[in-house]
Write a protein that holds these residues in place. Structure first.
Motif, mmCIF file in Angstrom:
data_model
loop_
_atom_site.group_PDB
_atom_site.id
_atom_site.type_symbol
_atom_site.label_atom_id
_atom_site.label_comp_id
_atom_site.label_asym_id
_atom_site.label_seq_id
_atom_site.Cartn_x
_atom_site.Cartn_y
_atom_site.Cartn_z
ATOM 1 N N THR A 1 0.830 -1.198 0.000
ATOM 2 C CA THR A 1 0.000 0.000 0.000
ATOM 3 C C THR A 1 0.870 1.256 0.000
ATOM 4 O OG1 THR A 1 -1.711 -1.176 1.229
ATOM 5 C CG2 THR A 1 -1.806 1.222 1.275
ATOM 6 N N GLY A 2 0.398 2.278 -0.697
ATOM 7 C CA GLY A 2 1.131 3.544 -0.725
ATOM 8 C C GLY A 2 0.389 4.579 -1.534
ATOM 9 N N SER A 3 0.868 5.821 -1.484
ATOM 10 C CA SER A 3 0.278 6.893 -2.287
ATOM 11 C C SER A 3 0.490 6.579 -3.759
ATOM 12 C CB SER A 3 0.927 8.228 -1.944
ATOM 13 O OG SER A 3 0.642 8.610 -0.620
ATOM 14 N N ARG A 4 -0.527 6.808 -4.554
ATOM 15 C CA ARG A 4 -0.418 6.545 -5.986
ATOM 16 C C ARG A 4 -0.269 7.836 -6.786
ATOM 17 N NH1 ARG A 4 1.566 2.712 -4.444
ATOM 18 N NH2 ARG A 4 0.610 0.680 -4.185
ATOM 19 N N GLU B 1 -8.565 -7.786 1.076
ATOM 20 C CA GLU B 1 -8.131 -8.016 2.459
ATOM 21 C C GLU B 1 -6.686 -8.477 2.452
ATOM 22 O OE1 GLU B 1 -9.622 -11.412 5.062
ATOM 23 O OE2 GLU B 1 -10.776 -9.720 5.846
ATOM 24 N N GLN B 2 -5.892 -7.886 3.320
ATOM 25 C CA GLN B 2 -4.494 -8.279 3.466
ATOM 26 C C GLN B 2 -4.224 -8.625 4.922
ATOM 27 O OE1 GLN B 2 -2.229 -4.868 2.062
ATOM 28 N NE2 GLN B 2 -1.849 -5.879 0.112
ATOM 29 N N PHE B 3 -3.280 -9.535 5.117
ATOM 30 C CA PHE B 3 -2.833 -9.871 6.461
ATOM 31 C C PHE B 3 -1.390 -9.397 6.606
ATOM 32 C CE2 PHE B 3 -6.211 -12.807 5.430
ATOM 33 C CZ PHE B 3 -6.974 -12.813 6.586
ATOM 34 N N HIS B 4 -1.140 -8.598 7.612
ATOM 35 C CA HIS B 4 0.185 -8.017 7.809
ATOM 36 C C HIS B 4 0.841 -8.581 9.059
ATOM 37 C CE1 HIS B 4 -0.793 -4.111 5.376
ATOM 38 N NE2 HIS B 4 -0.992 -5.220 4.686
ATOM 39 N N PHE B 5 2.118 -8.904 8.934
ATOM 40 C CA PHE B 5 2.906 -9.308 10.097
ATOM 41 C C PHE B 5 3.538 -8.059 10.707
ATOM 42 C CE2 PHE B 5 7.170 -10.194 11.766
ATOM 43 C CZ PHE B 5 6.839 -11.027 12.826
ATOM 44 N N ILE B 6 3.364 -7.893 11.998
ATOM 45 C CA ILE B 6 3.963 -6.760 12.705
ATOM 46 C C ILE B 6 4.982 -7.304 13.700
ATOM 47 C CG2 ILE B 6 3.535 -4.805 14.242
ATOM 48 C CD1 ILE B 6 0.684 -4.700 13.036
ATOM 49 N N ASN B 7 6.220 -6.900 13.518
ATOM 50 C CA ASN B 7 7.296 -7.366 14.397
ATOM 51 C C ASN B 7 7.289 -6.538 15.678
ATOM 52 O OD1 ASN B 7 9.617 -8.172 15.676
ATOM 53 N ND2 ASN B 7 10.882 -8.146 13.826
#
Length: 203
Positions: free
Chosen positions: A112-115, A170-176
């Motif tokens: 994800t980011g600014s386009r 839908e996305q699943f993100h890993f957060i350290n």
């Protein structure tokens, strides 16, 4: 917006000054950074022959670039992490061409980011001018559609106002959380999830 603005197209990032690009990408979007896209061009990962024709829409005010929309004319849907084959089949069933299409996204990355990359002088009016130009460009060049993938949530209202159809994923993100080891990570899980992962890794 001042009257002395100009919108134009570059087909290679090397035609844009790195400093002007970086000023527009001041939020540090790595996957739309000058160096990342130049590497993709230099390695021929993105070019017209493999279905990723770069097209950078630039807006200048007083001879300085203040906004860029990194885009690609696509002849297929590979490398996008979004599956739109049903749209392609629907077009085909009506005797229409789905390709080429215009993709506004980071190539080969579902990040994800600014386009719309803008420097500190950028605003909503500039974005509107750019997308008016992009829409006209697609009509004039018989490009079937415009796709904007994995944009920031704060851009949602803008694209709604631009009459884009919004597709939710839908996305699943890993957060350290500063884990010191894999066991440290496991110990932060519920017993059920921890047991499931240990079992999967042992098989």
């Amino acid at each position: 917006l001042e009257t002395n603005f100009k919108i134009y197209i570059e087909d290679s990032i090397t035609n844009i000054k790195p400093s002007e690009w970086d000023n527009c990408n001041h939020k540090g979007n790595i996957f739309l950074s000058y160096n990342f896209l130049k590497l993709l061009e230099d390695s021929n990962s993105i070019n017209i022959s493999n279905g990723w024709k770069p097209i950078y829409f630039c807006l200048k005010v007083n001879s300085k670039i203040i906004a860029i929309v990194p885009s690609f004319i696509k002849s297929h849907s590979q490398g996008e992490f979004v599956f739109d084959h049903a749209w392609a089949q629907a077009y085909q069933s009506y005797g229409l061409n789905y390709y080429p299409k215009l993709l506004i996204a980071s190539p080969f990355s579902p990040v994800t980011g600014s386009r719309v990359l803008m420097n500190s002088n950028g605003n909503e009016i500039i974005k509107e001018k750019l997308f008016d130009y992009i829409k006209d460009f697609c009509i004039e060049n018989t490009i079937s559609s415009i796709h904007v993938n994995f944009f920031n949530e704060n851009e949602l209202d803008f694209f709604k106002n631009q009459k884009f159809l919004i597709r939710y994923g839908e996305q699943f993100h890993f957060i350290n959380k500063e884990y010191t080891s894999f066991n440290d990570f496991l110990n932060n899980l519920s017993y059920k999830n921890r047991k499931k992962i240990i079992k999967e890794r042992s098989s």
